[in-house]
Design a protein around this motif. Structure first.
Motif, short mmCIF file in Angstrom:
data_model
loop_
_atom_site.label_atom_id
_atom_site.label_comp_id
_atom_site.label_asym_id
_atom_site.label_seq_id
_atom_site.Cartn_x
_atom_site.Cartn_y
_atom_site.Cartn_z
N ASP A 1 0.57 -1.18 -0.03
CA ASP A 1 -0.04 0.02 -0.16
C ASP A 1 0.81 1.12 0.13
O ASP A 1 0.38 2.25 0.33
N VAL A 2 2.25 1.11 -0.45
CA VAL A 2 2.88 2.32 -0.64
C VAL A 2 3.67 2.38 -1.92
O VAL A 2 3.97 1.32 -2.40
N LEU A 3 3.44 3.42 -2.48
CA LEU A 3 4.14 3.74 -3.99
C LEU A 3 4.95 4.73 -3.93
O LEU A 3 5.06 5.70 -3.08
N LYS A 4 6.21 4.69 -4.88
CA LYS A 4 7.26 5.54 -4.69
C LYS A 4 6.87 6.26 -6.27
O LYS A 4 6.86 5.51 -7.07
N VAL A 5 6.56 7.60 -6.07
CA VAL A 5 6.06 8.27 -7.29
C VAL A 5 7.22 9.52 -7.44
O VAL A 5 7.58 10.02 -6.77
N SER A 6 7.50 9.47 -8.69
CA SER A 6 8.50 10.37 -9.33
C SER A 6 7.63 11.44 -10.10
O SER A 6 7.15 11.06 -11.38
N PRO A 7 7.24 12.87 -9.82
CA PRO A 7 6.80 13.66 -10.69
C PRO A 7 7.56 13.87 -12.17
O PRO A 7 8.82 13.77 -12.15
N PRO A 8 6.77 14.14 -13.10
CA PRO A 8 7.58 14.45 -14.19
C PRO A 8 8.29 15.80 -14.15
O PRO A 8 7.93 16.62 -13.43
N SER A 9 9.25 15.95 -15.19
CA SER A 9 10.11 17.40 -14.90
C SER A 9 9.18 18.70 -15.31
O SER A 9 9.70 19.58 -14.51
N TRP A 10 8.02 18.43 -16.02
CA TRP A 10 7.21 19.79 -16.13
C TRP A 10 6.36 20.06 -15.02
O TRP A 10 5.59 21.16 -14.64
N ARG A 11 6.10 19.37 -13.62
CA ARG A 11 5.38 19.55 -12.81
C ARG A 11 6.20 20.00 -11.43
O ARG A 11 6.46 19.24 -10.43
N HIS A 12 6.27 21.05 -11.52
CA HIS A 12 7.22 21.83 -10.43
C HIS A 12 6.49 21.83 -9.05
O HIS A 12 6.99 22.33 -8.05
N ASP A 13 4.97 21.78 -9.08
CA ASP A 13 4.18 21.99 -8.14
C ASP A 13 4.04 20.75 -7.09
O ASP A 13 3.31 20.96 -6.07
N VAL A 14 4.45 19.64 -7.48
CA VAL A 14 4.16 18.52 -6.86
C VAL A 14 5.67 18.13 -6.00
O VAL A 14 6.61 17.88 -6.35
N HIS A 15 5.40 18.46 -4.63
CA HIS A 15 6.44 17.86 -3.82
C HIS A 15 6.26 17.10 -2.47
O HIS A 15 7.18 16.36 -2.11
N ALA A 16 4.97 16.95 -2.23
CA ALA A 16 4.61 15.94 -1.29
C ALA A 16 3.39 15.20 -1.40
O ALA A 16 2.89 15.22 -2.46
N ASP A 17 2.99 14.37 -0.54
CA ASP A 17 1.81 13.26 -0.62
C ASP A 17 0.60 14.00 -0.86
O ASP A 17 -0.25 13.61 -1.53
N VAL A 18 0.42 15.21 -0.13
CA VAL A 18 -0.92 16.00 -0.23
C VAL A 18 -1.04 16.52 -1.60
O VAL A 18 -2.08 16.41 -2.05
N ASP A 19 0.17 16.62 -2.27
CA ASP A 19 -0.07 17.16 -3.80
C ASP A 19 -0.41 16.31 -4.71
O ASP A 19 -1.14 16.27 -5.72
N LEU A 20 0.05 14.77 -4.26
CA LEU A 20 -0.34 13.58 -4.99
C LEU A 20 -1.93 13.44 -4.78
O LEU A 20 -2.42 12.96 -5.65
N ALA A 21 -2.05 13.51 -3.70
CA ALA A 21 -3.81 13.34 -3.23
C ALA A 21 -4.39 14.00 -4.27
O ALA A 21 -5.48 13.86 -4.47
N GLU A 22 -4.05 15.54 -3.93
CA GLU A 22 -4.89 16.49 -4.80
C GLU A 22 -5.13 16.19 -6.30
O GLU A 22 -5.95 16.26 -6.75
N GLU A 23 -3.79 15.51 -6.87
CA GLU A 23 -3.66 15.21 -8.34
C GLU A 23 -4.77 13.86 -8.64
O GLU A 23 -5.29 13.76 -9.55
#
Length: 804
Positions: A454-476
């Protein structure tokens, strides 16, 4: 951000109409504020069905038709096309319609027969060159439907409100990624029609200097410029751009300049990457240097303005001088002109904070600085260099010299984020399965690998400067799933142990009180001009004519009232709950440079009234205008609402101040007459202002509830003769004290001066209501209290009971 419907379709195929595309983008990523049809010159054209068609009686090549254009009756139309057919649909221009080119359709006679409109050919509508026959339509539409609504004609411009956290959406490619993720499509870059194919391969090095052809490129300011790439093209010819490129730029509101500059603008608008082309012959000693300013450097920019570069600015220079302000605007000395035959093409990623600071100091903003301030996709630079070089070769000819150089001394990679699915479920209120998370995030470029259960390692794409934490991923995750898919059910929650600030409760009570009194709340900006309630100057004001913070709220309300008066609106009832600013105390001395004191802030409430006391209604006479007593009433109820557990007194003032507002003996505000820049017909204006932080605020007391009285009341009227120097408030206080706990209400209902009243006195009439909660009062009890009140008034204030 302006986007082209057809340009987006060149990146990703889709079958959405402009309206459907608008709704899709608005629901997923950015609000589309407007759809602008670039063929608005066809707005008057409707769908017409030919119901009858026959030969014109006075011509061997004209037809006389009856057309259903949706108006309820058939119209006669003379047509010269041989392909007219009964029951077929055609574009129809009714009388009064304006055709492309400015021709207005009028009702007229043709060979003796009346024609009330025109069946149009493709050429007449600017939709083709066929002018021999009218344009037959193979679609399903009701007669009278607008042609623009029935079929897509020409391009449509989407006006998109892109928020600062999503700079990747400031390009057609970025928007196409979102469309592809939603529709299951694939994003591909538009093909370039190359007469002579070239293999362009950018050479990336972890260094601060390199060469491309004979040009030396140096990256000295690695803080101001993270990555710098350049290419050299010789033998090109500067001239007009091809039609397709001109149309692409015009579709988003940009004008064509020349083929080379248009190609760089195409890259900015299409891919979100600003680029700049230098005339290589104007670059001293074939040297390009990215550096900080050296002393007070001067540069004449492309807009023809001579500018002094601020210290610390990033510039693009040659071996002798600055040639461009990095990321903002180029210099006129090296701009591409008709005589240019070789260029140096710059593609870079600059420090957003440095670009923003320089742009503000210079007072200039460009499309390039707008994107660099928000951040560009650093990893995309090599591919975009290759694409841009091929594009320029396609539209301007020439030959590339060597491989483009890419200086990237300190590569950065996004840090993977550990995403715990139970944490996502808590944040969103609903469980989201891992396959759905992976599918949605991968669709917009995220890389995902399992890390634990139940844990994923997520790497944002280079054009998404706004994603830094798990709350950003939850919003996404919520965004990609669709906010409308989440339940609107009200669920149990645990109240916070942290109470609201007492000031929040105070502001709410005051707001409800003033709204209940018929006033309208305003929320203006707190900036004023010098000398008008100004206290503190803003270091970086939005406008020089309002460069100061206000010291009171009434100044702002006065300006709003004057705005209304200038528009013939004299009935004004406004209030504001906002912040007033005052000079702050010098901070305690600390090591290092001295810092300026921050302003002190206070929350105030202010109200302004003028004109009619209540709205005009045809069933009633003209209402009275606001006066001093209305202001006193407002001041009383506002102060009581703000400080419900305190004693409120209104003390008569002097001059413009009618009453000082005192709470528990401390002055917290004033009610006053106001001086406005007003026309002669305007009624007097009155205002009040209180400092809501004037007293220590405690929690609001709970309302006390009691049963409706079951015992009768006893009412007594007292007519009193009072010296004019004695205020009604003084009399009120004595009556309440002497009446004791049996007094239920006390009302002043009459004032009289004149015949029968001694000079220097006035008559005041009070209504007193007595009641005992458990028994009926005896007459002698009420009479005894009344006599006690009269005796105290005469002894303390010289107020006598009036006998006649």
């Amino acid at each position: 951000m302006n986007a082209s419907y057809e340009w987006l379709g060149a990146f990703v195929p889709f079958k959405l109409t402009p309206t459907e595309l608008r709704d899709l983008l608005t629901s997923r990523c950015a609000t589309v504020d407007d759809l602008v049809s670039l063929r608005d010159d066809l707005r008057d054209i409707v769908i017409g069905r030919v119901v009858e068609a026959g030969r014109h009686p006075n011509s061997d090549h004209l037809w006389l038709t009856k057309v259903d254009a949706g108006g309820g009756t058939l119209v006669d139309v003379v047509c010269g096309a041989a392909n007219v057919s009964v029951n077929a649909l055609y574009p129809f221009a009714p009388v009064g319609a304006l055709l492309p080119g400015g021709v207005k359709i009028e009702k007229k006679k043709i060979r003796g027969e009346t024609s009330e409109g025109m069946l149009c050919s493709a050429k007449e509508l600017g939709l083709g060159q066929d002018e021999e026959g009218i344009m037959a339509l193979s679609l399903v539409a009701e007669p009278g439907t607008r042609l623009l609504d029935a079929m897509p004609l020409g391009d449509t411009r989407l006006v998109i409100d892109v928020l600062p956290n999503r700079p990747d959406l400031l390009s057609h490619e970025g928007l196409a990624r979102e469309i592809a993720a939603a529709t299951g499509g694939t994003v591909t870059r538009p093909e370039i029609a190359e007469q002579k194919p070239f293999i362009i391969r950018t050479h990336t090095v972890k260094a601060t200097s390199g060469k491309v052809g004979e040009v030396t490129v140096k990256l000295e300011d690695t803080d101001g410029c993270q990555r710098y790439a350049g290419a050299v093209i010789t033998g090109l010819k500067v001239g007009p751009s091809p039609d397709w490129l001109v149309q692409r730029l015009q579709s988003v509101g940009s004008r064509s300049i020349n083929n080379v500059v248009d190609a760089t603008n195409y890259m900015l608008l299409g891919f979100g990457q600003p680029m700049h082309a230098f005339d290589l012959e104007q670059i001293a000693r074939d040297t390009v240097v990215v550096r900080k300013t050296r002393g007070e450097e001067l540069i004449k920019t492309l807009d023809g303005v001579d500018r002094t570069l601020p210290p610390g600015a990033v510039v693009i220079g040659d071996a002798e001088r600055a040639q461009a302000i990095a990321g903002i605007i180029g210099g006129s000395g090296s701009e591409v002109s008709e005589t240019t035959t070789e260029i140096f093409l710059e593609v870079a990623a600059f420090n957003p904070a440095r670009i923003r600071a320089t742009r503000r100091k210079l007072g200039i903003s460009t499309d390039a600085s707008y994107r660099f301030e928000r951040g560009v996709d650093v990893d995309a630079i090599p591919g975009l260099v290759d694409y841009a070089v091929r594009l320029i070769l396609s539209v301007a000819g020439g030959n590339p010299v060597g491989n483009p150089i890419d200086l990237y001394p300190l590569p950065k990679r996004p840090v993977p984020i550990s995403l715990k699915l139970p944490r996502v479920a808590r944040l969103l209120g609903e469980p989201v399965e891992a396959p759905e998370v992976e599918k949605n995030l991968r669709s917009v470029g995220f890389r995902i690998a399992p890390e634990a259960k139940d844990v994923l390692k997520v790497s944002p794409p280079s054009w998404r400067h706004d994603v830094h934490a798990d709350v950003d991923l939850a919003e996404e995750i919520a965004r990609l799933r669709g906010y409308d898919t989440f339940s609107s059910e009200l669920r149990p929650f645990r109240a916070s142990a942290v109470p609201d600030s007492p000031l929040v409760a105070v502001a709410k009570r005051v707001q409800e009180t003033l709204v209940g009194a018929g006033l309208n709340e305003v929320r203006p900006m707190p900036f004023v001009t010098d000398g008008k309630g100004a206290t503190v100057r803003v270091t970086n004001p939005l406008a020089e004519d309002e460069a100061f913070l206000r010291g009171d709220l009434l100044t702002t309300l006065i300006s709003r009232a004057e705005y209304n008066l200038a528009r013939m609106q004299g009935n004004v009832r406004l209030f504001e709950i906002g912040t007033a600013f005052f000079e702050g105390e010098d901070p305690a001395p600390l090591p290092g440079p001295k810092k300026a004191a921050l302003p002190r802030e206070e929350m105030h409430v202010a109200a302004l009234v003028m004109g009619q006391r209540s709205p005009t209604h045809f069933t009633k006479p003209l209402p009275d205008s606001y006066d001093e007593w209305d202001l006193k009433y407002l001041a009383d109820i506002v102060a009581t609402a703000a400080f419900p557990s305190s004693t409120v007194n209104l003390i008569p003032g002097s001059g413009e101040i009618l009453w000082e507002i005192s709470v528990d003996g401390q002055t917290v505000g004033a009610a006053r007459r106001l001086t406005l820049d007003a026309p002669v017909w305007a009624k007097p204006a009155f205002g009040l202002e209180l400092n809501l932080e004037g007293l220590e605020q405690g929690q609001a007391k709970s309302k006390a509830y009691r049963a409706i009285p079951a015992t009768p009341r006893a009412q007594v009227d007292l007519a009193l003769l009072a010296p004019t120097s004695v205020t009604a408030a003084q009399i009120d206080a004595v009556i309440r004290r002497e009446a004791g706990d049996l007094l239920e209400t006390l009302t002043l209902f009459d004032e009289f001066t004149g015949h029968g009243i001694p000079e220097g006195s006035r008559s005041l009439a009070w209504a007193l209501t007595f009641r005992h909660p458990e028994r009926t009062l005896m007459d002698k009890e009420v009479q005894g209290r009344s006599e006690k009140i009269v005796k105290a008034l005469e002894g303390e204030l010289g107020v006598r009971q009036r006998t006649s």
